[in-house]
Design an enzyme around this catalytic site. Structure first.
Site, short mmCIF file in Angstrom:
data_model
loop_
_atom_site.label_atom_id
_atom_site.label_comp_id
_atom_site.label_asym_id
_atom_site.label_seq_id
_atom_site.Cartn_x
_atom_site.Cartn_y
_atom_site.Cartn_z
N CYS A 83 -7.87 -7.85 11.18
CA CYS A 83 -7.53 -6.56 11.58
C CYS A 83 -8.79 -5.84 12.00
CB CYS A 83 -7.02 -5.82 10.62
SG CYS A 83 -5.32 -6.21 9.97
N HIS A 133 -8.30 1.79 11.59
CA HIS A 133 -7.17 0.63 11.60
C HIS A 133 -5.93 1.25 11.15
CE1 HIS A 133 -5.07 -2.85 11.49
NE2 HIS A 133 -5.16 -2.95 9.98
N ASN A 136 1.39 -2.06 12.25
CA ASN A 136 0.01 -2.68 12.12
C ASN A 136 -0.11 -3.61 13.28
OD1 ASN A 136 -2.10 -4.00 11.22
ND2 ASN A 136 -1.80 -4.10 9.23
O1 UT7 Z 1 -4.12 -4.60 8.05
C1 UT7 Z 1 -4.77 -4.73 6.92
C2 UT7 Z 1 -4.14 -5.13 5.72
N1 UT7 Z 1 -2.64 -4.57 5.31
C3 UT7 Z 1 -2.88 -3.28 4.74
O2 UT7 Z 1 -3.76 -2.57 4.61
C4 UT7 Z 1 -1.49 -3.11 4.10
C5 UT7 Z 1 -1.79 -2.57 2.59
N2 UT7 Z 1 -0.48 -2.36 1.55
C6 UT7 Z 1 0.34 -1.60 1.96
O3 UT7 Z 1 0.30 -0.57 3.01
C7 UT7 Z 1 1.21 -0.98 1.01
O4 UT7 Z 1 1.04 -1.74 -0.38
C8 UT7 Z 1 2.81 -1.67 1.26
C9 UT7 Z 1 3.44 -0.71 2.38
C10 UT7 Z 1 2.65 -3.04 1.75
C11 UT7 Z 1 3.51 -1.39 0.01
O5 UT7 Z 1 3.90 -0.23 -0.42
P1 UT7 Z 1 3.52 0.09 -1.88
O6 UT7 Z 1 3.59 1.47 -2.19
O7 UT7 Z 1 2.28 -0.66 -2.42
O8 UT7 Z 1 4.89 -0.76 -2.50
P2 UT7 Z 1 4.87 -1.99 -3.63
O9 UT7 Z 1 4.54 -3.21 -3.02
O10 UT7 Z 1 4.15 -1.46 -4.82
O11 UT7 Z 1 6.36 -1.78 -3.72
C12 UT7 Z 1 7.14 -0.92 -4.61
C13 UT7 Z 1 8.48 -1.23 -4.47
C14 UT7 Z 1 8.74 -2.54 -5.11
O12 UT7 Z 1 10.06 -2.67 -5.72
P3 UT7 Z 1 9.86 -2.60 -7.48
O13 UT7 Z 1 9.23 -4.03 -7.87
O14 UT7 Z 1 9.24 -1.22 -7.75
O15 UT7 Z 1 11.30 -2.55 -7.93
C15 UT7 Z 1 8.95 -3.20 -3.50
O16 UT7 Z 1 10.08 -4.53 -4.00
O17 UT7 Z 1 9.20 -1.09 -3.12
C16 UT7 Z 1 9.76 -2.30 -2.95
N3 UT7 Z 1 9.67 -2.56 -1.39
C17 UT7 Z 1 10.58 -2.36 -0.60
N4 UT7 Z 1 11.72 -1.40 -0.77
C18 UT7 Z 1 12.19 -0.83 0.37
C19 UT7 Z 1 8.79 -3.48 -0.60
N5 UT7 Z 1 9.19 -3.36 0.55
C20 UT7 Z 1 10.03 -2.61 0.76
C21 UT7 Z 1 10.70 -2.22 1.92
N6 UT7 Z 1 12.15 -1.40 1.52
N7 UT7 Z 1 10.57 -2.69 2.99
#
Ligand code: UT7
Length: 328
Positions: free
Chosen positions: A115, A255, A285
């Site tokens: 990225c 980004h 992204n």
């Molecule tokens: O391009 C450069 C690299 N990439 C990035 O910069 C991305 C960096 N990361 C992020 O943007 C965020 O971490 C995400 C958007 C990927 C995830 O958001 P988060 O607030 O960190 O969520 P999380 O991974 O901590 O997950 C929270 C909950 C989980 O459920 P439990 O374990 O709390 O029951 C996930 O399973 O949200 C769940 N979850 C979803 N729920 C509904 C994960 N993806 C989804 C989804 N829909 N699509």
């Protein structure tokens, strides 16, 4: 303030026609539009149709950038394509682009910085201009991330999109151009965002495909935290090296991975959100294409004009990060 060596003279983008909305994902994944918007800021993204390759997108973006800069394919001395999702593993995407453009006088190569690829590519182009290796350099961030995205994994499927952005770099007129540059990496963090299968570590096999290890794997929360820290460092460094203050910045173009990362970056840099470009809502992204896509929108909306001071900051797999201040 430093005297700039190189300036961006033209910029062009291209994205696939197919729009995939959050509502589309609600039909195939255990997710909701509300979760995606609240956690990422993404509303829709462009996904290439089956058989729609990256080279034509890169060509369309490049031709727009070249037209804006008033240069032809024969004028190009160097073509740099930053990508992690080229049409084939060998030869480079840049050589395929060169052939398609008919840029017979250019040297062409790919650059792997995920990225951060556009910022890294502009930095390499700036160095080549400084050492006289080229006067007209095409830098392209182009991705078909849908090829390496697991559409059965809700934690990553909803994040990524396809697209291409291109810029023409030329010697500065002495005032406009790149005022500062900062690049950094930390390869120890590679396992947090990677594609495990398909290379030497895990050569292609039926088992590898069954386990879906040809797709990106990401530890989202850890990547999020690292991105916030790295982008804070990068904004500080670019501002410091340019010898300016945050108040001087007309527009921050980060980004586009997650609107919450963008907001944290702006807050750290003490730049109000009214001076921050957000386009993750419409493109998701797009990795190395994300910054040129955001710049293109900012120019179209009149938020970047001639002489604007623009701060670009990127973060991606590797991990890699980087930033620059540009007088547009
Ligand atoms: O391009 C450069 C690299 N990439 C990035 O910069 C991305 C960096 N990361 C992020 O943007 C965020 O971490 C995400 C958007 C990927 C995830 O958001 P988060 O607030 O960190 O969520 P999380 O991974 O901590 O997950 C929270 C909950 C989980 O459920 P439990 O374990 O709390 O029951 C996930 O399973 O949200 C769940 N979850 C979803 N729920 C509904 C994960 N993806 C989804 C989804 N829909 N699509």
């Amino acid at each position: 303030m430093q005297r700039p060596v190189a300036q961006i003279d033209g910029l062009g983008i291209a994205v696939p026609d197919r729009v995939v909305t959050n509502a589309d994902f609600e039909k195939t994944l255990d997710t909701t539009d509300q979760w995606i918007v609240e956690r990422t800021g993404i509303r829709e993204r462009r996904i290439a149709a089956p058989g729609e390759m990256l080279t034509p997108l890169a060509v369309a973006a490049s031709e727009r950038a070249m037209a804006q800069a008033g240069v032809t394919a024969a004028d190009l001395d160097v073509i740099i394509v930053a990508t992690v999702s080229g049409d084939r593993r060998m030869p480079s995407q840049a050589c395929d682009l060169q052939a398609a453009l008919g840029a017979a006088n250019a040297a062409a190569f790919d650059l792997g910085a995920a990225c951060s690829g556009f910022v890294y590519g502009v930095s390499v182009a700036e160095g080549m201009i400084a050492t006289g290796q080229g006067r007209t350099i095409l830098v392209v961030g182009a991705e078909r991330l849908s090829t390496i995205t697991d559409f059965e994994d809700r934690s990553t499927a909803i994040l990524f999109g396809d697209g291409a952005g291109a810029a023409i770099l030329r010697p500065s007129d002495g005032r406009r151009g790149i005022l500062s540059m900062f690049l950094k990496s930390d390869g120890r963090l590679a396992p947090l965002l990677h594609i495990p299968g398909g290379g030497n570590l895990e050569p292609p096999s039926e088992q590898m495909i069954r386990d879906r290890r040809q797709f990106m794997k990401m530890a989202g929360r850890e990547v999020f935290k690292a991105a916030v820290l790295a982008m804070a460092e990068a904004t500080d460094e670019a501002i410091r090296r340019a010898g300016i203050s945050p108040d001087d910045i007309d527009l921050l173009v980060p980004h586009q991975a997650n609107v919450r990362i963008i907001e944290a970056t702006a807050k750290h840099a003490e730049i109000p959100m009214s001076k921050v470009m957000v386009s993750v809502d419409r493109y998701g992204n797009t990795s190395s294409a994300s910054i040129p896509l955001a710049i293109d929108q900012a120019v179209a909306e009149g938020r970047i004009r001639r002489d604007s001071l623009v701060l670009l900051v990127a973060f991606g797999a590797g991990f890699t990060w980087g930033s620059m201040v540009v007088r547009w």
